[in-house]
Design a protein around this motif. Structure first.
Motif, PDB file in Angstrom:
ATOM      1  N   VAL A 156       0.809  -1.204  -0.219  1.00 48.91           N
ATOM      2  CA  VAL A 156       0.078   0.057   0.089  1.00 48.91           C
ATOM      3  C   VAL A 156       0.955   1.269  -0.156  1.00 48.91           C
ATOM      4  CG1 VAL A 156      -0.188   0.057   2.624  1.00 48.91           C
ATOM      5  CG2 VAL A 156      -2.053   1.023   1.043  1.00 48.91           C
ATOM      6  N   ALA A 157       1.942   1.246   0.655  1.00 48.46           N
ATOM      7  CA  ALA A 157       2.804   2.450   0.616  1.00 48.46           C
ATOM      8  C   ALA A 157       3.438   2.530  -0.842  1.00 48.46           C
ATOM      9  CB  ALA A 157       4.150   2.026   1.692  1.00 48.46           C
ATOM     10  N   THR A 158       3.782   1.508  -1.589  1.00 46.31           N
ATOM     11  CA  THR A 158       4.109   1.670  -2.890  1.00 46.31           C
ATOM     12  C   THR A 158       3.096   2.570  -3.762  1.00 46.31           C
ATOM     13  OG1 THR A 158       5.731   0.026  -2.539  1.00 46.31           O
ATOM     14  CG2 THR A 158       5.175   0.536  -4.794  1.00 46.31           C
ATOM     15  N   ASP A 159       2.007   1.820  -3.733  1.00 47.22           N
ATOM     16  CA  ASP A 159       0.675   2.450  -4.422  1.00 47.22           C
ATOM     17  C   ASP A 159       0.436   4.010  -4.103  1.00 47.22           C
ATOM     18  OD1 ASP A 159       0.708  -0.110  -5.620  1.00 47.22           O
ATOM     19  OD2 ASP A 159      -0.847  -0.632  -4.171  1.00 47.22           O
ATOM     20  N   MET A 160       0.454   4.202  -2.730  1.00 43.06           N
ATOM     21  CA  MET A 160       0.287   5.714  -2.155  1.00 43.06           C
ATOM     22  C   MET A 160       1.283   6.845  -2.758  1.00 43.06           C
ATOM     23  SD  MET A 160      -1.066   4.956   1.655  1.00 43.06           S
ATOM     24  CE  MET A 160      -1.292   6.695   1.760  1.00 43.06           C
ATOM     25  N   SER A 161       2.348   6.209  -3.024  1.00 41.23           N
ATOM     26  CA  SER A 161       3.270   7.630  -3.494  1.00 41.23           C
ATOM     27  C   SER A 161       3.215   7.842  -5.036  1.00 41.23           C
ATOM     28  CB  SER A 161       4.808   7.121  -3.055  1.00 41.23           C
ATOM     29  OG  SER A 161       5.620   7.846  -3.782  1.00 41.23           O
ATOM     30  N   PRO A 162       3.300   8.999  -5.274  1.00 42.12           N
ATOM     31  CA  PRO A 162       3.114   9.446  -6.761  1.00 42.12           C
ATOM     32  C   PRO A 162       4.691   8.925  -7.326  1.00 42.12           C
ATOM     33  CG  PRO A 162       2.642  11.185  -5.463  1.00 42.12           C
ATOM     34  CD  PRO A 162       3.111  10.118  -4.369  1.00 42.12           C
ATOM     35  N   LEU A 163       5.617   8.639  -6.695  1.00 43.33           N
ATOM     36  CA  LEU A 163       6.865   8.111  -7.274  1.00 43.33           C
ATOM     37  C   LEU A 163       6.897   6.672  -7.243  1.00 43.33           C
ATOM     38  CD1 LEU A 163       9.164  10.619  -5.189  1.00 43.33           C
ATOM     39  CD2 LEU A 163       8.342  10.838  -7.590  1.00 43.33           C
ATOM     40  N   LYS A 164       5.953   5.857  -6.634  1.00 47.65           N
ATOM     41  CA  LYS A 164       5.658   4.503  -6.721  1.00 47.65           C
ATOM     42  C   LYS A 164       6.670   3.515  -6.282  1.00 47.65           C
ATOM     43  CE  LYS A 164       1.607   5.337  -8.374  1.00 47.65           C
ATOM     44  NZ  LYS A 164       0.510   5.065  -7.422  1.00 47.65           N
ATOM     45  N   ARG A 165       7.400   4.002  -5.108  1.00 47.52           N
ATOM     46  CA  ARG A 165       8.246   3.091  -4.184  1.00 47.52           C
ATOM     47  C   ARG A 165       8.289   3.384  -2.731  1.00 47.52           C
ATOM     48  NH1 ARG A 165      13.098   5.742  -2.620  1.00 47.52           N
ATOM     49  NH2 ARG A 165      13.632   7.757  -3.544  1.00 47.52           N
ATOM     50  N   ILE A 166       8.706   2.531  -2.054  1.00 50.15           N
ATOM     51  CA  ILE A 166       9.134   2.984  -0.605  1.00 50.15           C
ATOM     52  C   ILE A 166      10.330   3.848  -0.550  1.00 50.15           C
ATOM     53  CG2 ILE A 166       9.656   1.872   1.500  1.00 50.15           C
ATOM     54  CD1 ILE A 166       8.179  -0.552   0.699  1.00 50.15           C
ATOM     55  N   GLY A 167      10.285   4.681   0.402  1.00 45.16           N
ATOM     56  CA  GLY A 167      11.420   5.681   0.614  1.00 45.16           C
ATOM     57  C   GLY A 167      12.792   4.535   0.984  1.00 45.16           C
ATOM     58  N   ASP A 168      13.662   4.854   1.000  1.00 42.93           N
ATOM     59  CA  ASP A 168      15.025   4.647   1.334  1.00 42.93           C
ATOM     60  C   ASP A 168      15.722   5.350   2.596  1.00 42.93           C
ATOM     61  OD1 ASP A 168      15.365   2.763  -0.543  1.00 42.93           O
ATOM     62  OD2 ASP A 168      16.240   4.027  -1.967  1.00 42.93           O
TER      63      ASP A 168
END
Length: 243
Positions: A200-212
């Motif tokens: 869900v985190a990946t899907d929510m970001s406009p950048l389509k990834r989890i943060g590092d």
């Protein structure tokens, strides 16, 4: 050529892994002498300090339980003994429990608030007394305080309190040109991110990834440097657009 933080001393709590580790590395890369605080992860903290020193930096690891004011005072004492005056304090250590509010015990409450809220309060108190003029104080909060998630009442409640500490302390230290800010990561690839939230985190970001962790550390470096001198009393989001 001087780096951004040449001749600065930084103390980072909860710095043996995750976002804290990335912050410590980033500050050290820019010339700061770094104290890596940990509570249990001695091997990880020692290895991190060794890697910084091997690259020509300056770092030491100091064990201290930041839920205990006496240990916080010792942590600051040992930091000053090692590197002199302190210029940057990052209160990053945190704990989390994922559990419905109705099921949380008093022991759960004490565990989370002792580290995340009481610990940060007394870190900020010690920093206010010891940090040099023109210093930088940063508290790691969370983008979750701007969102609504189930089973996170203790974690988000504890972080909401420290955001208020930041606003107040920024007013109290402004005459010394000390900035005080909260830094709120979004979903970041650390051991505090529940497996259930990763997709869900990946899907929510406009950048389509989890943060590092390094994504957040770059923002911390900006706030800790001269470039961040005109930002204080703020809660800076570093969440890839999820809030």
């Amino acid at each position: 050529m001087n780096s951004l933080l040449t001749n600065k001393t930084a103390l980072v709590t909860g710095a043996s892994r995750g976002i804290g580790k990335a912050m410590a590395l980033k500050l050290a890369d820019e010339g700061a002498a770094v104290v890596i605080n940990y509570i249990k992860s001695k091997n990880e903290a020692d290895l991190l300090a060794a890697s910084i020193n091997e690259k020509g930096g300056r770092a030491i690891a100091i064990q201290a339980d930041v839920s205990k004011p006496g240990e916080i005072k010792r942590l600051f004492d040992e930091t000053e003994q090692a590197f002199g005056n302190i210029d940057i304090v990052i209160a990053n250590a945190a704990d989390a429990i994922v559990k419905p509010l109705a099921n949380c015990s008093e022991e759960d409450y004490d565990r989370i608030f002792n580290t995340n809220t009481k610990g940060v309060f007394f870190i900020l108190q010690e920093a206010a007394k010891r940090i040099r003029d023109n210093g930088r104080i940063i508290v790691t909060s969370t983008g979750g305080t701007k969102m609504f998630f189930s089973e996170t009442s203790l974690y988000l409640g504890s972080k909401g309190a420290v955001e208020q500490f930041v606003r107040v302390l920024s007013r109290e230290l402004g005459n010394r040109k000390i900035t005080v800010n909260a830094l709120s990561p979004g979903f970041t690839d650390t051991d505090l991110l529940p497996e259930r939230d990763r997709q869900v985190a990946t899907d929510m970001s406009p950048l389509k990834r989890i943060g590092d962790p390094e994504d957040v550390a770059e923002v911390a470096l900006f706030l800790a440097s001269h470039a961040g001198r005109w930002i204080t009393g703020q809660n800076i989001g570093a969440g890839g657009g999820v809030f």
